[in-house]
Design an enzyme around this catalytic site. Structure first.
Site, PDB file in Angstrom:
ATOM      1  N   LYS A  29       0.853  -1.189   0.000  1.00  0.00           N
ATOM      2  CA  LYS A  29       0.000   0.000   0.000  1.00  0.00           C
ATOM      3  C   LYS A  29       0.892   1.243   0.000  1.00  0.00           C
ATOM      4  O   LYS A  29       1.725   1.424   0.895  1.00  0.00           O
ATOM      5  CB  LYS A  29      -0.870  -0.049   1.262  1.00  0.00           C
ATOM      6  CG  LYS A  29      -2.162   0.691   1.163  1.00  0.00           C
ATOM      7  CD  LYS A  29      -2.991   0.355   2.387  1.00  0.00           C
ATOM      8  CE  LYS A  29      -4.259   1.146   2.442  1.00  0.00           C
ATOM      9  NZ  LYS A  29      -4.887   1.080   3.752  1.00  0.00           N
TER      10      LYS A  29
HETATM   11  C1  E4P Z   1      -8.136   1.611   4.108  1.00  0.00           C
HETATM   12  O1  E4P Z   1      -7.468   1.196   3.232  1.00  0.00           O
HETATM   13  C2  E4P Z   1      -8.021   2.984   4.651  1.00  0.00           C
HETATM   14  O2  E4P Z   1      -6.770   3.176   5.216  1.00  0.00           O
HETATM   15  C3  E4P Z   1      -9.128   3.192   5.631  1.00  0.00           C
HETATM   16  O3  E4P Z   1     -10.334   2.731   5.064  1.00  0.00           O
HETATM   17  C4  E4P Z   1      -9.259   4.616   6.136  1.00  0.00           C
HETATM   18  O4  E4P Z   1     -10.439   4.690   6.904  1.00  0.00           O
HETATM   19  P1  E4P Z   1     -10.770   5.903   7.912  1.00  0.00           P
HETATM   20  O5  E4P Z   1     -11.044   7.117   7.089  1.00  0.00           O
HETATM   21  O6  E4P Z   1     -11.973   5.433   8.653  1.00  0.00           O
HETATM   22  O7  E4P Z   1      -9.555   6.062   8.783  1.00  0.00           O
END
Ligand code: E4P
Length: 218
Positions: free
Chosen positions: A87
Site C-alpha cells: 500500500k
Molecule cells: C483503508 O485502506 C483505509 O486506510 C481506511 O479505510 C481509512 O479509513 P478511515 O477514514 O476510517 O480512517
C-alpha cells in the site's frame, strides 16, 4: 463486488471470515497502532499472521515517503507472503514506486486518494487497487460515492485494470451505494458488514414463522 475488512484486529478478521464472505484485508499504520502493534518486527509478524489466516489479498502500508525508501520497503513487505499487497500513498514518489513495483509483478494499493485526477495517475502507473477514502470525502461535505462513480466511469471508458477499492467506509449504506456505482471492492469495518444483515421485517417475519411452527406442532 469483493468485500475486504478494514482492520488489524484478528478476532474481527476471523468473524468476517467465518461469515464466508471475506475476500481480503486492508490495514494502515493507524489500524495497527489501534491494536497496540508497534515496532517493525511485530508489525511484519502481524502481517504474516493475517495472511495465513485469510489466504487472500492483505494490504500492508509503507511508511517511507521517498522513492528509494518506498521501493525497499515494498520489496520487504512483498517478500513476507505471496498475498501481500503493498500500500503506497498517492504522492509523487509513490506514483513512481507503484510504476516500478507493478512492472515487477508486485501488487500495489494506491492509498489516500481523494480525486479523479489522482485516480488517473495511479491507473497509468499500473496500481492493482486504488483506495478513494469516501468517508473522509463525506466529512468535507463533498460526495464520496460520487467520486467512486466518477473514477469507475473513467476506468471503464479507458479499460484500466486498476480495481476501485472504496475505503473509509462508515456504514452499511456506503457499501450498498458503492455497489450501485460499480466499485470493484469495498473495505469496511466489521460493524458496517454486519449492519447489512439488519432489517426489522426479517426479525418480525422470522419471529412469526417460528411462532406459527410452534402452534402447528403443539
Ligand atoms: C483503508 O485502506 C483505509 O486506510 C481506511 O479505510 C481509512 O479509513 P478511515 O477514514 O476510517 O480512517
Amino acid at each position: 463486488m469483493k468485500f475486504f475488512i478494514d482492520t488489524a484486529n484478528i478476532d474481527q478478521i476471523k468473524e468476517a471470515k467465518d461469515l464466508g464472505i471475506l475476500d481480503g484485508v486492508t490495514t494502515n499504520p493507524s489500524l495497527m497502532a489501534k491494536e497496540g502493534i508497534t515496532g517493525e518486527k511485530n508489525i511484519l509478524d502481524h502481517y504474516v499472521k493475517i495472511c495465513e489466516l485469510v489466504k487472500s489479498d492483505v494490504s500492508a502500508e509503507v511508511v517511507s515517503t521517498d522513492y528509494k525508501g518506498i521501493i525497499e520497503e515494498g520489496h520487504r513487505l512483498a517478500a513476507l507472503h505471496p498475498n501481500i499487497v503493498v500500500k503506497v500513498p498517492m504522492i509523487k514518489d509513490g506514483v513512481k514506486a507503484i510504476k516500478d513495483l507493478s512492472s515487477q509483478n508486485i501488487k500495489t494499493n494506491c492509498t489516500l486518494v481523494f480525486s479523479a485526477g489522482q485516480a488517473l495517475l495511479a491507473a497509468k502507473a499500473g496500481a492493482t487497487y486504488l483506495s478513494p477514502f469516501i468517508g473522509r470525502v463525506d466529512d468535507t461535505s463533498w460526495d464520496g460515492v460520487q467520486l467512486i462513480q466518477q473514477i469507475s466511469h473513467i476506468y471503464s471508458v479507458y479499460g484500466y485494470q486498476t480495481q476501485v477499492l472504496a475505503a473509509s467506509i462508515r456504514n452499511p449504506l456506503h457499501i450498498v451505494k458503492c455497489a450501485e456505482v460499480g466499485a470493484d471492492v469495498v473495505t469496511c469495518p466489521l460493524s458496517s458488514i454486519m449492519g447489512l444483515l439488519n432489517h426489522p421485517l426479517t426479525d418480525i417475519g422470522l419471529a412469526k414463522f417460528l411462532e406459527d411452527y410452534k402452534k402447528g406442532n403443539a
